[in-house]
Design a protein around this motif. Structure first.
Motif, PDB file in Angstrom:
ATOM      1  N   ILE A   1       0.854  -1.181   0.000  1.00 27.48           N
ATOM      2  CA  ILE A   1       0.000   0.000   0.000  1.00 27.48           C
ATOM      3  C   ILE A   1       0.893   1.234   0.000  1.00 27.48           C
ATOM      4  O   ILE A   1       1.647   1.474   0.947  1.00 27.48           O
ATOM      5  N   VAL A   2       0.808   2.008  -1.056  1.00 28.39           N
ATOM      6  CA  VAL A   2       1.653   3.193  -1.188  1.00 28.39           C
ATOM      7  C   VAL A   2       0.876   4.480  -0.952  1.00 28.39           C
ATOM      8  O   VAL A   2       1.479   5.549  -0.828  1.00 28.39           O
ATOM      9  N   ASN A   3      -0.479   4.393  -0.882  1.00 30.76           N
ATOM     10  CA  ASN A   3      -1.263   5.601  -0.647  1.00 30.76           C
ATOM     11  C   ASN A   3      -2.620   5.206  -0.081  1.00 30.76           C
ATOM     12  O   ASN A   3      -3.213   4.207  -0.496  1.00 30.76           O
ATOM     13  N   GLU A   4      -3.125   5.979   0.894  1.00 29.62           N
ATOM     14  CA  GLU A   4      -4.412   5.718   1.527  1.00 29.62           C
ATOM     15  C   GLU A   4      -5.213   7.011   1.514  1.00 29.62           C
ATOM     16  O   GLU A   4      -4.784   8.033   2.051  1.00 29.62           O
ATOM     17  N   ASP A   5      -6.419   6.964   0.889  1.00 29.27           N
ATOM     18  CA  ASP A   5      -7.219   8.169   0.679  1.00 29.27           C
ATOM     19  C   ASP A   5      -8.507   8.186   1.478  1.00 29.27           C
ATOM     20  O   ASP A   5      -9.340   9.060   1.263  1.00 29.27           O
TER      21      ASP A   5
ATOM     22  N   VAL B   1      -7.476   3.165  -1.587  1.00 26.45           N
ATOM     23  CA  VAL B   1      -6.062   2.894  -1.370  1.00 26.45           C
ATOM     24  C   VAL B   1      -5.406   2.626  -2.728  1.00 26.45           C
ATOM     25  O   VAL B   1      -6.078   2.259  -3.696  1.00 26.45           O
ATOM     26  N   THR B   2      -4.114   2.811  -2.776  1.00 28.12           N
ATOM     27  CA  THR B   2      -3.308   2.498  -3.960  1.00 28.12           C
ATOM     28  C   THR B   2      -2.331   1.397  -3.574  1.00 28.12           C
ATOM     29  O   THR B   2      -1.537   1.568  -2.646  1.00 28.12           O
TER      30      THR B   2
ATOM     31  N   GLU C   1       0.636  -1.153  -4.994  1.00 25.62           N
ATOM     32  CA  GLU C   1       1.588  -1.396  -6.079  1.00 25.62           C
ATOM     33  C   GLU C   1       1.874  -2.886  -6.177  1.00 25.62           C
ATOM     34  O   GLU C   1       2.256  -3.525  -5.189  1.00 25.62           O
TER      35      GLU C   1
ATOM     36  N   ASP D   1     -10.376   7.757   5.485  1.00 25.77           N
ATOM     37  CA  ASP D   1     -10.200   7.679   6.931  1.00 25.77           C
ATOM     38  C   ASP D   1     -11.445   7.073   7.564  1.00 25.77           C
ATOM     39  O   ASP D   1     -12.490   6.917   6.934  1.00 25.77           O
TER      40      ASP D   1
END
Length: 427
Positions: free
Chosen positions: A141-145, A159-160, A162, A147
């Motif tokens: 997980i490289v990004n969490e958008d 989430v992103t 990779e 909450d």
């Protein structure tokens, strides 16, 4: 965080989706009950049709009986009354049959409605399952958008992740390197895609660990495709993509899997070296570095004792062709006393002022210009033995050359120069 496939990441409030599933379930049950009612009505109509058919048959018998009586025994009114009864029975039968046809059409409509309700129910169940967000792949997980307790609309980025199952290495090839990729043994591309497709080529990806000299990690990869069409406008090179199927599998120079400590995973941002394992169709010859003359020329020595039989004369093209044919069948001398070392790079005797004819072999020297250096090669001291002890440094340096002249083959003699050879940096 590193996550596995199907691992639970987060949940969306499922209340609304649960109510929708329950509503559509009740709707499907309602349509199912409606189908049952229609089936019962159809069964009743079929029994009524049987009764109506019997009534029609009785009325038909009454009409036939009235008509079969002798004249004077049955009045016209009685005959008309019998026909009127037959007509009423027939009308009742036709009405019931029409009702049965309508019930069949109604049942088809209810079946379509029930299938629609079932489809809507499956869609609602899928939406309910999607309230549990699970990882679709193995990755990081490289990004969490999103909450906790926030509203997310359909299609919002949560989430992103990779993908780490495979890694693509972006690199560029010069046009001469691309030539070697396309000129390989037993590897052909589709004729319709020629110029837009590359033959699959094994590759070795190397990464040197910063701050630790000599620590090199390697991964096995495959050169698969171009990275777009055309050349890079800045570097004038060809962008290509190399795929590493297992970025967590570290291998040594021979390709054997090794278990070591440290950052052995191939990840984004690494600057690596790509070695393509090519099997070229073009013939390659290793030539001493000091034998490569300016202009990519090589002076080849061809043994020919006929030069001792007369005066020195020029060599015509025909003579050179004859000698070339002879050079193809020349074998190396069987002993060092025939002068192979003298003709080569380090065969001078201890006393350079003396001349021993028995150590030398007569011949001719031809200029070969169809030599193209490809890469440099350094042979270790154990390869050449004592021959590296010479007043000229670097005699173990070689050039791997592409040779288009069939007369220059392995085992041929070449004339070396005592001058410095072209350095590797100039390639």
């Amino acid at each position: 965080s590193y996550v596995k496939k199907d691992q639970l990441l987060m949940r969306i409030d499922p209340t609304d989706y649960q109510f929708e599933v329950q509503r559509l379930s009740r709707l499907q049950e309602q349509e199912y009950e409606a189908l049952g009612e229609v089936d019962q009505e159809m069964s009743n109509a079929k029994r009524l049709i049987e009764v109506a058919q019997q009534d029609v048959a009785l009325q038909q018998k009454e009409v036939d009986r009235q008509k079969s009586l002798p004249a004077g025994f049955s009045s016209p009114a009685e005959i008309d009354q019998a026909n009127r009864g037959l007509l009423a029975s027939t009308q009742q039968l036709v009405s019931i049959e029409n009702q049965l046809d309508l019930l069949r059409k109604r049942r088809l409509r209810l079946e379509a409605t029930e299938r629609l309700a079932a489809t809507q129910l499956r869609a609602a169940e899928v939406n309910l399952q999607r309230t549990e967000i699970r990882a679709p792949i193995d990755g990081v997980i490289v990004n969490e958008d999103a909450d906790l307790n926030t509203f997310v609309a359909r299609g919002s980025m949560l989430v992103t992740i990779e993908d780490t199952s495979k890694v693509e290495v972006s690199t560029n090839l010069r046009m001469d390197q691309l030539h070697w990729v396309l000129d390989q043994k037993g590897k052909q591309v589709d004729s319709s895609a020629r110029g837009y497709d590359l033959p699959e080529t094994p590759a070795m990806i190397e990464y040197q660990l910063s701050g630790r000299d000599g620590v090199v990690y390697r991964w096995q990869g495959r050169l698969l495709r171009y990275d777009g069409i055309g050349l890079d406008p800045v570097t004038r090179t060809v962008p290509v993509r190399v795929v590493v199927d297992n970025p967590l599998e570290y291998v040594d120079e021979s390709g054997a899997v090794k278990r070591v400590r440290g950052a052995t995973a191939l990840v984004r941002g690494m600057y690596v070296q790509v070695q393509l394992l090519i099997q070229p169709q073009t013939r390659l010859v290793v030539i001493p570095a000091r034998a490569l003359q300016p202009g990519n020329r090589v002076f080849q020595f061809v043994p020919d004792e006929s030069v001792l039989g007369g005066a020195v004369r020029g060599v015509s093209n025909q003579d050179q062709t004859d000698v070339d044919a002879e050079a193809k069948s020349v074998r190396e001398p069987e002993s060092s006393s025939q002068g192979q070392a003298d003709v080569g790079v380090d065969g001078a005797s201890d006393d350079r002022g003396s001349f021993d004819p028995s150590r030398w072999e007569p011949g001719r020297v031809f200029v070969r210009q169809s030599v193209n250096p490809v890469d440099s090669l350094a042979l270790g001291d154990d390869t050449l033995g004592d021959s590296v002890d010479s007043e000229f440094a670097g005699e173990n340096r070689m050039w791997v050359c592409e040779v288009r002249d069939e007369s220059l083959q392995g085992g041929a003699y070449v004339v070396v120069s005592p001058l410095g050879s072209v350095d590797d940096e100039a390639l």
